[in-house]
Every structure is written in C-alpha cells, then in structure tokens.
Design an enzyme around this catalytic site. Structure first.
Site, short mmCIF file in Angstrom:
data_model
loop_
_atom_site.label_atom_id
_atom_site.label_comp_id
_atom_site.label_asym_id
_atom_site.label_seq_id
_atom_site.Cartn_x
_atom_site.Cartn_y
_atom_site.Cartn_z
N THR A 119 9.79 3.44 -3.62
CA THR A 119 8.56 4.12 -3.17
C THR A 119 7.29 3.47 -3.72
OG1 THR A 119 8.98 5.70 -4.95
CG2 THR A 119 9.56 6.38 -2.71
N CYS A 251 5.29 10.95 -6.81
CA CYS A 251 6.06 12.16 -7.12
C CYS A 251 5.19 13.28 -7.68
CB CYS A 251 7.19 11.84 -8.09
SG CYS A 251 6.64 11.08 -9.64
#
Length: 488
Positions: A119, A251
């Site tokens: 990511t 996140c």
C-alpha cells in the site's frame, strides 16, 4: 520442484544478504554522528528528487492509490522525516548527566529486517532506510511481491547514494526473490537483531512469534466522531481529504463517521455537497460482499481503488463527481464489513444520541478491530476531548485534523512516521510513532556515588533513632500486663 527451488533460493539469498549486511553494519558503527548525518542528508535529497518517478512506479505496479498522492507520501518520507531526525543524537555519547554522574551511549541494534507493504511501498522503504541508518544500523527489506519492482528501484537509488559516500551498499538491501520461507528466514536468523514490521495482521504476528525482537503494528479502524459543537463544513472537508487521500491506503485514515441526531441531517447534506455518495440498502448489500474475503481478511480487489472502480466491481453505478462511498450502519463486529478496516474510499456512517453514546460506540468499534491505533474527534468542546482522551483505547487521539496525515505526523506535531505503534492493547511493543530513537540500545555508564559504609551507617542511625520508640512500647506492654494481672 520449481516452487521448492524458488523457496530454497530465497532462503539462501536471505542468508547471503544477512552476511553482507552484518559486515556492512560494522562500517556504520565506526562512523561519527557527523558522518551518519551526512549520509542521511544525501539519501533524503536523492530520494526527494526521485519522488515522482517512484510514485508513478508504485501506482502502476500495484494498481493502488493515486500517484500524485504517492508523490506527497514520498516527499513526507524523504523530507519531513529527515527534517525531524536530522538533529537527533543517535551515535556515541548522546547524553551526559553531570549531576547524577550517568553517561548514555547509543549502541546500534545491528541488522534490521524491514517488512514492506504494497500500500505504501516506496515511501515506507525511504522512511525505514533513513531511521535505520540514522541509528547506524543496516537494514534488509522483505518486499511485498506485488510491489517488488518499485521497492527494488527505491533500494537501488539509496545504494547508489551509499556508494558515492564510500559506504557499503549492503547497508541497505532487498530480497529479489520474496517468498514466505525467505521472509521467515530473515526474521528468525540468529544474525537478525530486530524486525521492523509494517503489513497485515498475519505478518505482524509472525514477526512477534519469530523469537527476534520486533516492532510491529496492527490494523487501523479509526472512527471519526463529529460532535455537535464541531464546524461541520470543515470537519467533513477534513474527513473527505483524509479518506480519499491515495484512495484510503493509509491505515490511520478514518473508517467510520459517528454523528449525533442533533447534527445528522446537516452532516449528511454536507457530505453529499462535498462529493460523498450514500449507498442504498441494495447497493450496500452488493458492495458488502466485496469488502472482505471468505477468511475475514480485507479483499485486495477494493484496496486503493477509486469509487467508480469499486462501484463497477459491485454491480452498480455512481456519479463521476463522487469521490467517497458512504454506507449507513448500525452494527459492529466481524459479520458487518462496513464496521471493519477498509483501505479504500469507503466509510461507514453511524448515528447516536449524544457524546456519551458516541464514546461507547467508538470503543466498541475499536475493540473489534483497530485497538491501540488511531481515532479522530471533531469538536470545540474541551470536556468531550478530555473524556475521549481518558477512555479511548488508542495511541493517537487526533482533534480537528485529517486522520490519515494527522496520525503519521503530517498535519500534527506527532513524530513523522509510517510505522505507528499500537501499544500492548493492539499487540504492539510500543505505542509510539517509530523513529530512530527506537532503533538503538542505550548503554549507561554510571559512576559510584555512595560507599557501603555510608549505607550501613545510615541503616544503623535509623535503627538507633527507632530504639527509644521500641523501648517505650516494651514498657507500656509490661505495665498493661501488670494491670491486667491485678484485675484478675
């Protein structure tokens, strides 16, 4: 047979990398603070210059996020992190306490294993390389296979800088044949001194189970509470900015919105005005099937994708002007995908009566997933902020800021970092934003200040001072006994 050969080759490659990294780290350990700082500055400048190229590579290879936002991430990792760490003392004597006669010396941990997610691949490599080198450690990266190309290119750029500075390039290296077996070898090898793990739950748990000291982080699932005193337009803007940044791949980004009945209509209207799309019950049911896989983990098909791509995948259409998908939700738990972490521009929407109910709901959400990580509150009520700060099971309670960039220290004064500790409640060894200060040991030189005779003398004096009290107690006890004897 080919798969077995690949696994064995990966393990052997890791052993070779560790051998070279251990030798290279001895060179770093012999450098002065000034020399270490020069190396970090050179890496910061070169990776910053290459930020756009690396962002485009990461976006093209993984299919995640928005390359323009990845440029910002690379800039954050190369410049913002460097600006924070550049004046830290991390080598040799870092503190002398003259009054207490204690000297503190920084000792590198040695060889670090750096696990890199898909990511945030290039930015995480830059960040981890900088903080590892700043503390005079070598680091070996285990790349996510889906981001191998861009991670390898980032390492090559850093190695070129190291060689120009006369430093062994093995100080920063990467597995070119990433396998689970190779990564396992990297984590358990006797010459690996520390694991710096950023990735999924399974990988972080494996790091902590390896027997090697580890710093790992769990998943985020932070709620965003819009309290009735908040500036709604600004709160919605911050949430939209955050949750759509790089298509939600940080996140720390918001995973749900909690509002009160008092401001629900206004918040809904403002979300729509700023580009949010509220799903119908039928659309929400369709998308819910794609958020999680059958094993309960996040579906990579939605990670870092645009809202249009996600809608097409789920079998419905949304206006091209929309940039955030919102689903009404009432429940929390494993069976309710919208209440879980979604690294995509998808967010849940909850309504409660008051801030006390919001407090309870956010704790319930975090208890199910994301404990110890991050949440954000939008409010002007300091009493509510204090109540949330005292009760929420998070390591970062952010106030009036986008959570994605606030959590990593981009829009707050937290330590700039791309690895965010979740504390013991989140299964992490620290609740800090990770910096170079976590990557060295402290050797304390402590001078004697007291002799044994002084300790004995002090103890004797104390006993002598207590003696009269003891004698008086004995006399009183004797008199009481005599009186009782006469009464019988």
């Amino acid at each position: 047979m080919g798969l077995i050969d690949k696994d064995l080759q990966s393990i052997q490659e890791v052993r070779n990398l560790i051998h070279e990294a251990k030798k290279a780290q001895k060179t770093l350990a012999g450098l002065s603070q000034q020399q270490i700082d020069r190396i970090c500055q050179a890496i910061s400048e070169e990776t910053y210059n290459q930020r756009e190229k690396l962002a485009k590579m990461a976006n093209q290879e993984t299919g995640f996020g928005i390359w323009q936002d990845k440029v910002i991430k690379n800039s954050f990792a190369s410049k913002t992190v460097y600006e924070y760490i550049k004046d830290l003392r991390t080598v040799g004597v870092i503190k002398e306490d003259v009054e207490n006669r204690i000297t503190e010396i920084a000792v590198p941990v040695g060889v670090i294993a750096g696990l890199i997610p898909s990511t945030n691949p290039t930015s995480t490599v830059i960040y981890k390389a900088l903080i590892a080198l700043k503390a005079a450690n070598s680091i070996i990266f285990s790349p996510h296979p889906n981001a191998l190309g861009c991670i390898t290119e980032t390492v090559k750029i850093i190695q070129t800088v190291l060689e120009k500075e006369g430093i062994p390039k093995a100080c920063v290296s990467v597995m070119t044949m990433p396998t689970m077996e190779g990564t396992h070898e990297l984590m358990v090898n006797k010459d690996t001194n520390l694991i710096l793990a950023t990735g999924g739950n399974a990988m972080v748990k494996a790091a902590y189970s390896s027997g090697t000291p580890a710093i790992g982080v769990g998943p985020g699932n932070g709620p965003a509470y819009i309290e009735r005193s908040a500036d709604i337009k600004l709160a919605v803007k911050r949430i939209m900015d955050s949750k759509t940044f790089d298509n939600g791949t940080i996140c720390a980004s918001e995973q749900s919105i909690i509002v009160e009945t008092a401001n629900e209509k206004e918040v809904r209207a403002e979300l729509v005005h700023q580009g949010a799309y509220f799903l119908s019950e039928e659309e929400a049911a369709k998308l819910a099937k794609f958020i999680l896989r059958s094993n309960g983990t996040m579906n990579p098909q939605i990670v870092g994708k645009s809202v249009q791509h996600i809608a097409d995948l789920s079998g419905f259409t949304i206006p091209k002007s929309c940039r955030l998908i919102v689903a009404n939700e009432k429940h929390v738990g494993p069976k309710y995908p919208y209440s879980r972490e979604k690294l995509a521009p998808i967010i849940a929407f909850y309504t409660v009566e008051n801030w006390q109910a919001a407090c309870d709901l956010s704790k319930e959400i975090l208890k199910e997933e994301g404990a110890g990580h991050t949440m954000v509150i939008h409010t002007e009520n300091r009493k509510v902020i204090q109540a949330f700060g005292l009760e929420k099971p998070v390591s970062r309670l952010l106030v009036n800021t986008p959570a994605a960039l606030g959590g990593i220290g981009g829009t707050t004064n937290l330590v700039p970092a791309l690895t965010l500790g979740c504390g013991s409640i989140g299964g992490s060894s620290t609740s800090d934003n990770i910096g170079p200060q976590h990557l060295f040991n402290l050797r304390r030189v402590a001078y004697g200040t007291t002799e044994l005779e002084e300790i004995r003398s002090n103890e004797t004096s104390t006993n002598e001072e207590a003696s009269p009290i003891t004698a008086n107690e004995e006399l009183i006890n004797t008199l009481v006994s005599q009186i009782l004897a006469r009464l019988q």
